[in-house]
Design a protein around this motif. Structure first.
Motif, PDB file in Angstrom:
ATOM      1  N   LEU A 238       0.824  -1.203   0.000  1.00 11.38           N
ATOM      2  CA  LEU A 238       0.000   0.000   0.000  1.00 11.38           C
ATOM      3  C   LEU A 238       0.863   1.260   0.000  1.00 11.38           C
ATOM      4  CD1 LEU A 238      -2.778  -1.047   2.523  1.00 11.38           C
ATOM      5  CD2 LEU A 238      -2.831  -1.129   0.029  1.00 11.38           C
ATOM      6  N   ARG A 239       2.006   1.214   0.653  1.00 10.81           N
ATOM      7  CA  ARG A 239       2.883   2.387   0.668  1.00 10.81           C
ATOM      8  C   ARG A 239       3.536   2.615  -0.685  1.00 10.81           C
ATOM      9  NH1 ARG A 239       7.773   3.477   5.047  1.00 10.81           N
ATOM     10  NH2 ARG A 239       8.272   5.612   4.342  1.00 10.81           N
ATOM     11  N   ALA A 240       3.770   1.537  -1.437  1.00  8.31           N
ATOM     12  CA  ALA A 240       4.399   1.677  -2.750  1.00  8.31           C
ATOM     13  C   ALA A 240       3.434   2.189  -3.802  1.00  8.31           C
ATOM     14  CB  ALA A 240       4.976   0.337  -3.194  1.00  8.31           C
ATOM     15  N   LEU A 241       2.136   2.107  -3.542  1.00  3.35           N
ATOM     16  CA  LEU A 241       1.171   2.602  -4.522  1.00  3.35           C
ATOM     17  C   LEU A 241       1.190   4.115  -4.582  1.00  3.35           C
ATOM     18  CD1 LEU A 241      -1.877   0.260  -3.779  1.00  3.35           C
ATOM     19  CD2 LEU A 241      -0.245   0.091  -5.656  1.00  3.35           C
ATOM     20  N   PRO A 242       1.004   4.705  -5.754  1.00  6.75           N
ATOM     21  CA  PRO A 242       0.940   6.171  -5.848  1.00  6.75           C
ATOM     22  C   PRO A 242      -0.320   6.689  -5.175  1.00  6.75           C
ATOM     23  CG  PRO A 242       0.366   5.166  -7.947  1.00  6.75           C
ATOM     24  CD  PRO A 242       0.859   4.047  -7.061  1.00  6.75           C
ATOM     25  N   PRO A 243      -0.298   7.936  -4.704  1.00  8.58           N
ATOM     26  CA  PRO A 243      -1.502   8.476  -4.061  1.00  8.58           C
ATOM     27  C   PRO A 243      -2.654   8.573  -5.038  1.00  8.58           C
ATOM     28  CG  PRO A 243       0.111  10.209  -4.463  1.00  8.58           C
ATOM     29  CD  PRO A 243       0.808   8.912  -4.755  1.00  8.58           C
ATOM     30  N   ALA A 244      -3.825   8.482  -4.506  1.00  2.00           N
ATOM     31  CA  ALA A 244      -5.015   8.541  -5.358  1.00  2.00           C
ATOM     32  C   ALA A 244      -5.142   9.919  -5.985  1.00  2.00           C
ATOM     33  CB  ALA A 244      -6.260   8.223  -4.528  1.00  2.00           C
ATOM     34  N   PRO A 245      -5.496  10.003  -7.252  1.00  2.00           N
ATOM     35  CA  PRO A 245      -5.643  11.316  -7.888  1.00  2.00           C
ATOM     36  C   PRO A 245      -6.810  12.080  -7.290  1.00  2.00           C
ATOM     37  CG  PRO A 245      -6.486   9.585  -9.327  1.00  2.00           C
ATOM     38  CD  PRO A 245      -5.820   8.898  -8.166  1.00  2.00           C
ATOM     39  N   PRO A 246      -6.727  13.416  -7.258  1.00  2.00           N
ATOM     40  CA  PRO A 246      -7.845  14.201  -6.720  1.00  2.00           C
ATOM     41  C   PRO A 246      -9.068  14.061  -7.597  1.00  2.00           C
ATOM     42  CG  PRO A 246      -6.237  15.622  -7.787  1.00  2.00           C
ATOM     43  CD  PRO A 246      -5.620  14.263  -7.744  1.00  2.00           C
ATOM     44  N   PRO A 247     -10.221  14.248  -7.038  1.00  2.00           N
ATOM     45  CA  PRO A 247     -11.438  14.133  -7.855  1.00  2.00           C
ATOM     46  C   PRO A 247     -11.471  15.223  -8.916  1.00  2.00           C
ATOM     47  CG  PRO A 247     -11.943  15.040  -5.685  1.00  2.00           C
ATOM     48  CD  PRO A 247     -10.524  14.570  -5.636  1.00  2.00           C
ATOM     49  N   PRO A 248     -11.988  14.928 -10.080  1.00  2.00           N
ATOM     50  CA  PRO A 248     -12.018  15.940 -11.159  1.00  2.00           C
ATOM     51  C   PRO A 248     -12.931  17.099 -10.808  1.00  2.00           C
ATOM     52  CG  PRO A 248     -13.313  13.998 -11.767  1.00  2.00           C
ATOM     53  CD  PRO A 248     -12.596  13.660 -10.488  1.00  2.00           C
ATOM     54  N   ASP A 249     -12.525  18.275 -11.255  1.00  2.00           N
ATOM     55  CA  ASP A 249     -13.312  19.487 -11.042  1.00  2.00           C
ATOM     56  C   ASP A 249     -14.418  19.538 -12.077  1.00  2.00           C
ATOM     57  OD1 ASP A 249     -14.329  21.900 -10.357  1.00  2.00           O
ATOM     58  OD2 ASP A 249     -12.594  23.093 -10.970  1.00  2.00           O
ATOM     59  N   PRO A 250     -15.688  19.529 -11.653  1.00  2.16           N
ATOM     60  CA  PRO A 250     -16.763  19.531 -12.660  1.00  2.16           C
ATOM     61  C   PRO A 250     -16.849  20.834 -13.439  1.00  2.16           C
ATOM     62  CG  PRO A 250     -17.673  19.769 -10.455  1.00  2.16           C
ATOM     63  CD  PRO A 250     -16.213  19.488 -10.286  1.00  2.16           C
ATOM     64  N   TYR A 251     -16.235  21.924 -12.942  1.00  2.00           N
ATOM     65  CA  TYR A 251     -16.309  23.216 -13.630  1.00  2.00           C
ATOM     66  C   TYR A 251     -14.974  23.598 -14.248  1.00  2.00           C
ATOM     67  CZ  TYR A 251     -20.447  23.461 -10.663  1.00  2.00           C
ATOM     68  OH  TYR A 251     -21.634  23.185 -10.041  1.00  2.00           O
ATOM     69  N   ALA A 252     -14.096  22.602 -14.479  1.00  2.00           N
ATOM     70  CA  ALA A 252     -12.773  22.919 -15.009  1.00  2.00           C
ATOM     71  C   ALA A 252     -12.844  23.447 -16.438  1.00  2.00           C
ATOM     72  CB  ALA A 252     -11.873  21.678 -14.951  1.00  2.00           C
ATOM     73  N   ASP A 253     -13.796  22.977 -17.238  1.00  2.00           N
ATOM     74  CA  ASP A 253     -13.894  23.396 -18.633  1.00  2.00           C
ATOM     75  C   ASP A 253     -14.882  24.538 -18.835  1.00  2.00           C
ATOM     76  OD1 ASP A 253     -16.000  21.850 -17.875  1.00  2.00           O
ATOM     77  OD2 ASP A 253     -16.211  20.816 -19.808  1.00  2.00           O
ATOM     78  N   ARG A 254     -15.302  25.206 -17.766  1.00  2.00           N
ATOM     79  CA  ARG A 254     -16.251  26.305 -17.871  1.00  2.00           C
ATOM     80  C   ARG A 254     -15.595  27.608 -17.426  1.00  2.00           C
ATOM     81  NH1 ARG A 254     -21.876  23.886 -15.266  1.00  2.00           N
ATOM     82  NH2 ARG A 254     -21.940  21.939 -16.485  1.00  2.00           N
ATOM     83  N   THR A 255     -16.093  28.685 -17.929  1.00  2.00           N
ATOM     84  CA  THR A 255     -15.625  30.000 -17.502  1.00  2.00           C
ATOM     85  C   THR A 255     -16.414  30.454 -16.292  1.00  2.00           C
ATOM     86  OG1 THR A 255     -17.180  31.094 -18.974  1.00  2.00           O
ATOM     87  CG2 THR A 255     -15.004  30.568 -19.872  1.00  2.00           C
ATOM     88  N   ASN A 256     -16.028  31.628 -15.782  1.00  2.00           N
ATOM     89  CA  ASN A 256     -16.744  32.153 -14.619  1.00  2.00           C
ATOM     90  C   ASN A 256     -18.182  32.517 -14.946  1.00  2.00           C
ATOM     91  OD1 ASN A 256     -14.493  31.869 -13.052  1.00  2.00           O
ATOM     92  ND2 ASN A 256     -13.754  33.949 -13.419  1.00  2.00           N
ATOM     93  N   ASP A 257     -18.430  32.873 -16.195  1.00  2.00           N
ATOM     94  CA  ASP A 257     -19.792  33.246 -16.572  1.00  2.00           C
ATOM     95  C   ASP A 257     -20.751  32.077 -16.463  1.00  2.00           C
ATOM     96  OD1 ASP A 257     -18.889  35.748 -17.080  1.00  2.00           O
ATOM     97  OD2 ASP A 257     -18.584  35.422 -19.219  1.00  2.00           O
TER      98      ASP A 257
END
Length: 285
Positions: A238-257
């Motif tokens: 378990l220590r040799a495994l890489p850390p789990a990736p963070p959850p994807p941002d659902p608004y990463a492909d959107r602008t502030n508008d």
């Protein structure tokens, strides 16, 4: 492309895991005894080979037909008649059941650990059976038994980590039961001809229950050592495994508008420059 290597590997694994040790032990000259006609080898060897093949293929719908074809072909190459129904059916059923559980074990590491218990118990004491007068027989048997249990505990935690440690107690119990199953099958195969079915069943039952006492009386330190060995094995994995990736941002492909509501849209607008005094109006000429 995966089946180009998994299917040939499954065929080799069926023979190597189930019958290679018996085949390489030594055969009479001029024979090709790929599958010996012994009940214990047909049941335990077929099941062990089926489990190995199922772990390689990983699909039930491909594993079962493959094992039926391979087992029938090996039985025919051995020189036995295909019309000899009882031994061949025993080999086919044992291989198919082992392949079924082996294929299911690719989806759950806990199922794989329970499936491997009988093959590991069968292979654990095989080298020591040829060394009855050896001085270090207790150490060899204990080392093999402990290595088998540590391997099963490690496999159980392969995917889910420490959450599968809850299955260690029933897995260790099933591992001990597997030695009884192996002893019972061996007693049935060694039954003399002419014995009644009741006598054979009683001998198998006695061999099944009598296998627990020496295991618990003589090898319990090795079983404890196996558990202590499995704990750092799982921790290091378990220590040799890489850390789990963070959850994807659902608004990463959107602008502030796209996030702000309409009443807050003025934030993104440029404010006009303000003056403290209004600009002086020029009189009209």
């Amino acid at each position: 492309m995966r089946y180009l290597w998994s299917v040939p590997s499954a065929v080799v694994a069926w023979f190597v895991a189930g019958f290679a040790a018996t085949y390489l032990k030594g055969l009479p000259e001029g024979t090709t005894l790929f599958v010996p006609e012994r009940l214990d080898l047909l049941v335990l060897g077929g099941f062990t080979g089926g489990v190995a093949a199922g772990l390689f293929v990983g699909r039930v719908r491909f594993t079962l037909p493959l094992l039926l074809v391979v087992a029938t072909g090996m039985w025919w190459l051995t020189g036995h008649s295909v019309t000899d129904q009882a031994p061949m059916i025993t080999l086919l059923v044992a291989s198919a059941v082992g392949g079924l559980f082996g294929a299911l074990g690719t989806r759950s590491s806990v199922v794989a650990a329970f499936t491997l218990a009988i093959p590991v118990a069968w292979l654990a004491l095989r080298p020591a059976n040829q060394l009855q007068d050896w001085r270090w027989l207790w150490q060899l048997n204990g080392l093999l038994v402990a290595a088998g249990l540590a391997l099963l505990l490690y496999v159980a935690c392969w995917r889910r980590g420490w959450r599968s440690a809850y299955f260690w107690v029933p897995l260790a119990g099933f591992y001990l039961v597997s030695f009884g199953v192996v002893a019972g099958v061996r007693s049935i195969s060694q039954a003399r001809a002419g014995r009644s079915t009741d006598e054979t069943a009683d001998a198998a039952t006695d061999a099944f229950f009598q296998s627990f006492e020496p295991m618990l009386r003589e090898y319990w330190p090795w079983l404890v050592l196996a558990v202590l060995l499995a704990i750092p094995m799982v921790a290091l994995k378990l220590r040799a495994l890489p850390p789990a990736p963070p959850p994807p941002d659902p608004y990463a492909d959107r602008t502030n508008d796209a996030v702000l509501s309409d009443d807050l849209d003025w934030i993104d607008r440029d404010e006009p420059k303000r003056r403290l005094l209004p600009r002086r109006q020029q009189p009209a000429s």
